[in-house]
Design an enzyme around this catalytic site. Structure first.
Site, mmCIF file in Angstrom:
data_model
loop_
_atom_site.group_PDB
_atom_site.id
_atom_site.type_symbol
_atom_site.label_atom_id
_atom_site.label_comp_id
_atom_site.label_asym_id
_atom_site.label_seq_id
_atom_site.Cartn_x
_atom_site.Cartn_y
_atom_site.Cartn_z
ATOM 1 N N LYS A 77 -4.682 0.469 -11.358
ATOM 2 C CA LYS A 77 -3.827 -0.164 -12.369
ATOM 3 C C LYS A 77 -4.073 -1.668 -12.481
ATOM 4 O O LYS A 77 -3.562 -2.328 -13.389
ATOM 5 C CB LYS A 77 -2.360 0.132 -12.068
ATOM 6 C CG LYS A 77 -2.025 1.611 -12.239
ATOM 7 C CD LYS A 77 -0.635 1.944 -11.735
ATOM 8 C CE LYS A 77 -0.366 3.436 -11.827
ATOM 9 N NZ LYS A 77 -1.189 4.222 -10.889
ATOM 10 N N ASP A 118 10.600 -0.383 6.878
ATOM 11 C CA ASP A 118 11.443 0.800 6.717
ATOM 12 C C ASP A 118 11.615 1.495 8.067
ATOM 13 O O ASP A 118 10.737 2.206 8.531
ATOM 14 C CB ASP A 118 10.794 1.744 5.697
ATOM 15 C CG ASP A 118 11.639 2.966 5.397
ATOM 16 O OD1 ASP A 118 12.639 3.207 6.105
ATOM 17 O OD2 ASP A 118 11.286 3.691 4.446
#
Length: 199
Positions: free
Chosen positions: A137, A48
């Site tokens: 998770k 990015d």
């Protein structure tokens, strides 16, 4: 506290460190913390460009920080980024449950294949330490994010079998929701509190 600082200094002083996803919330905080322990250089890999510009500003154009535009999906780029590196923090990942659910192919390419790429490059470069930044998770996963990060963990755990006579030590750290990170549930809570809405 003094012993902790001494141990950290011993661990990171004069070391060359690569941080994948180094312009993200967690990656950038790792960079800032490591700068306290006199590393020789910190290579920050990000796909990015805008985040790189913002990170440079936040770090004050620190000369020890070298920014690489690249993606963990690109094995050749990783091979160059890892040249001469001592330690890797692998923080690059797709991290949002809903985005991963809607884009499972990309989640696998980044979180699983990308991890495999950086592990293989680390083994070939014979780095000393590899730390995977994972998520809570990954425990009994019910989402694409959790399942892809669990696979990334399994790849990391088993990478030592391919080490041969190499020296690389592989480890994993799991984060939950981290206060103040981009897209964190706490960001949603804060906005609701500011508007006097129910949480």
């Amino acid at each position: 506290m003094k012993d902790f600082k001494q141990n950290m200094m011993k661990e990171f002083k004069n070391k060359k460190i690569l941080i994948t996803g180094g312009t993200g919330s967690i990656g950038l905080n790792i960079v800032k913390e490591l700068l306290n322990y006199s590393p020789r250089a910190i290579r920050i890999l990000s796909n990015d460009e805008h985040s790189i510009v913002l990170a440079k500003r936040r770090l004050g154009n620190n000369r020890k920080c070298i920014f690489f535009v690249g993606d963990v999906r690109d094995k050749d780029r990783l091979n160059f980024a890892l040249r001469g590196v001592d330690i890797v923090f692998h923080a690059a990942a797709m991290k949002h449950v809903d985005v991963c659910e809607e884009n499972p192919f990309d989640a696998i390419r980044t979180n699983v294949n990308g991890t495999s790429n950086i592990l293989e490059a680390s083994l070939l470069e014979n780095i000393s330490k590899f730390i995977l930044i994972s998520t809570d998770k990954a425990v009994n996963p019910e989402s694409t994010l959790g399942a892809s990060k669990l696979l990334a963990e399994k790849l990391t755990i088993n990478a030592g079998k391919y080490r041969g006579t190499g020296k690389t030590v592989f480890s994993i750290v799991r984060f939950g929701n981290v206060l103040g990170t981009r897209g964190s549930v706490f960001e949603i809570f804060r906005k609701k509190i500011e508007k006097n809405e129910d949480i």
